[in-house]
Enzyme design. Structure first.
Site, mmCIF file in Angstrom:
data_model
loop_
_atom_site.group_PDB
_atom_site.id
_atom_site.type_symbol
_atom_site.label_atom_id
_atom_site.label_comp_id
_atom_site.label_asym_id
_atom_site.label_seq_id
_atom_site.Cartn_x
_atom_site.Cartn_y
_atom_site.Cartn_z
ATOM 1 C CB SER A 129 -0.894 -0.176 1.321
ATOM 2 O OG SER A 129 -1.527 1.252 1.276
ATOM 3 C CE LYS A 183 -3.028 -2.487 -0.571
ATOM 4 N NZ LYS A 183 -3.513 -2.282 -1.918
ATOM 5 C CG HIS A 186 -4.896 -0.954 4.131
ATOM 6 N ND1 HIS A 186 -5.231 -0.510 2.867
ATOM 7 C CD2 HIS A 186 -3.902 -0.229 4.679
ATOM 8 C CE1 HIS A 186 -4.247 0.737 2.924
ATOM 9 N NE2 HIS A 186 -3.784 0.894 3.958
ATOM 10 C CG ASN A 187 -7.096 -1.307 -0.486
ATOM 11 O OD1 ASN A 187 -6.271 -1.147 0.154
ATOM 12 N ND2 ASN A 187 -6.879 -1.251 -1.801
ATOM 13 C CD GLU A 190 -7.280 3.515 0.570
ATOM 14 O OE1 GLU A 190 -6.267 2.744 0.870
ATOM 15 O OE2 GLU A 190 -7.562 3.692 -0.579
ATOM 16 C CG HIS A 453 -36.873 -20.859 9.857
ATOM 17 N ND1 HIS A 453 -36.214 -21.727 9.064
ATOM 18 C CD2 HIS A 453 -37.475 -19.814 9.244
ATOM 19 C CE1 HIS A 453 -36.598 -21.387 7.853
ATOM 20 N NE2 HIS A 453 -37.109 -20.287 7.897
#
Ligand SMILES: NC(=O)c1ccc[n+]([C@@H]2O[C@H](COP(=O)([O-])OP(=O)(O)OC[C@H]3O[C@@H](n4cnc5c(N)ncnc54)[C@H](OP(=O)(O)O)[C@@H]3O)[C@@H](O)[C@H]2O)c1
Length: 477
Positions: A129, A183, A186-187, A190, A453
């Site tokens: 990065s 990574k 991380h993005n 961001e 359910h």
């Protein structure tokens, strides 16, 4: 002939700068590109920065490397990376290390790692990065792959990585796809961070009728405190920029449709698979999508009624401080969610990722570098098993301090009609976490009604079903 300690194939902007970074740090670096001009121009323009060995053929490139060979691939993610691996592999020998430093999707990295392992080769998917400047001056590097390969590769990568307080922004993340996974998250973080900053800007602009330059000054001041980060710093710069053509603030002549290359989407898709709520990242990704839905925005603009209240801000400084506190609290939530996602994947794939170490290697070189990351590292050092960053004493206090401001800002945004999806969803997430009882109980009742359910009871072990279409008595399922 002297051999190179590391090689880079793929010399577009990222590979070229990474190769220069290796050379500037004293490594002899072998360089290769599919079309040889890029290799030649690198050596012509930057050959004096260190020791380069240029090769036009992949065979010569591989032959110019010392063993175990360490080959960094820096090409487009996807098919191009597979093509390069396919041509490279027959030229390599047992124990050689192939490093994919592009933006690969982590399932691809897992697939490639498994395939190369069969051939006795090490495959390291490394997240890098920091863009082109980071590649040249010191990126944040997130290498995955076998721990054994990190023994020889690690010292080289650590030398070219960004350094903060003498500590390299690079560490072995974990096996196979762990590096590219981290990574990716991380993005995603961001995306959330940028969206939150965007919302703070819009609130200041609409609430106080400030100019972009004036708001830029507020961001510059915020950059002196807890919010200090690369993204806040560049926000101040962007808001202060005047368009040379029109004399207007640049931000006012930029089309308001945000692009994306897909890592935010990958993060959200994966979070859905793992069942981890990353509301900040998801809202940020969707906010970019909404911004680009030109037809819907045009159709809705004059049709949908606003029914908004006017702004009533009596205390200008108080409002600015409220926005700052709301931004900080929302940011803590977005990071907490991202780290939860890393933890969930780490458990799912057996990666054993040290979350504190991830915050440490993001402190420099990368786009989300920030003072705040030190606090995250400290939080995970205090408790490596922390259930959520939000419950660490430091962050719990910091967010509690701002929660009143956060509520005021989110309610004001709703009343005045400013879209703040990331601020609002972060607060909703915070409230959901701290709620004694959630309406999930009702949802379980509904699910049992239409689909049998079943549900669990608060006062008894076991699983139960109500005979909704019968006499509505309860049976054990
Ligand atoms: N740009 C950034 O800020 C940034 C930041 C972080 C990570 N990344 C990642 O880093 C990687 C490289 O990015 P980039 O912007 O420098 O370059 P890029 O535009 O993604 O890729 C261009 C490079 O790929 C090579 N290439 C493409 N197809 C090939 C094939 N089939 N066989 C061999 N080589 C092939 C090209 O060779 P030719 O010259 O012969 O065409 C060229 O060297 C990407 O994965 C990107 O996502 C980029």
């Amino acid at each position: 002939m002297a051999l190179a300690q590391i090689g880079v194939t793929g010399l577009a902007v990222m590979g070229r700068n990474l190769a220069r970074n290796f050379a500037r740090n004293g490594f002899t670096v072998a360089v290769h590109n599919r079309s040889p001009q890029k290799m030649q121009s690198l050596i012509e323009e930057h050959g004096d920065e260190g020791d380069f060995i240029g090769s036009e053929s992949l065979e010569d490139f591989v032959a110019s490397l010392e063993r175990p060979r360490k080959v960094v691939i820096m090409v487009q993610a996807g098919a191009a990376t597979d093509a390069v691996i396919d041509s490279l592999v027959p030229l390599l020998e047992t124990g050689d290390i192939v490093i994919d430093a592009g933006n690969a999707h982590y399932p691809d990295t897992r697939r490639r790692e498994a395939a190369l392992k069969e051939l006795g080769l090490h495959f390291v998917g490394a997240g890098v990065s920091g863009g082109e400047e980071g590649a040249l001056l010191g990126p944040s590097i997130m290498p995955g792959g076998p721990a054994e390969s990190y023994e020889t590769l690690g010292p080289i990568l650590e030398k070219i990585a960004a350094q903060v307080d003498g500590v390299p922004c690079c560490t072995h993340v974990g096996p196979d796809g762990a590096g590219h996974f981290v990574k990716m998250v991380h993005n995603g973080i961001e995306y959330a961070d940028m969206q939150l900053i965007g919302e703070a800007y819009q609130l200041l602009r609409d609430g106080l009728s400030l100019s972009p330059a004036e708001i830029g000054e507020i961001f510059a001041q915020w950059n002196e405190g807890d919010l200090e980060s690369f993204l806040i710093e560049i926000t101040a710069e962007v808001l202060g920029q005047v368009d040379a053509r029109t004399g207007k603030p640049l931000v006012d002549v930029i089309v308001d449709q945000a692009g994306q290359k897909g890592t935010g989407r990958w993060t959200v898709q994966n979070a859905l698979d793992l069942g981890v709520p990353v509301t900040g990242i998801a809202e940020a990704t969707f906010a970019r999508a909404i911004s680009s839905q030109v037809a819907q925005r045009e159709a809705a603009r004059d049709v949908l009624s606003a029914s908004t209240s006017d702004w009533h801000i009596n205390n200008r400084e108080g409002f600015i401080e409220d926005v700052r506190l709301a931004l900080y609290a929302s940011k803590v939530v977005a990071y907490a969610q991202g780290f939860d996602q890393i933890q969930a994947a780490s458990e799912q794939y057996g990666w054993d990722i040290d979350r504190g170490a991830m915050a440490r290697i993001w402190r420099g070189g990368c786009i989300i570098r920030a003072r705040f990351l030190n606090r995250i590292t400290e939080a995970y050092e205090r408790d490596g098993e922390l259930a959520s960053l939000l419950v660490d004493p430091y962050f719990a206090d910091a967010v509690s301090e701002g929660v009143g401001a956060w509520r005021r800002i989110v309610s004001m945004a709703a009343l005045t009609g400013v879209p703040t999806p990331a601020f609002s969803s972060s607060l909703a997430y915070y409230d959901a976490l701290r709620s004694e009882r959630l309406p999930a109980a009702l949802i379980q009742g509904q699910r049992d009604f239409f689909g049998a359910h079943t549900y669990k009871r608060v006062d008894a072990e076991g699983t139960f079903h109500t005979l909704w279409s019968g006499d509505r008595s309860e049976v054990e399922a």
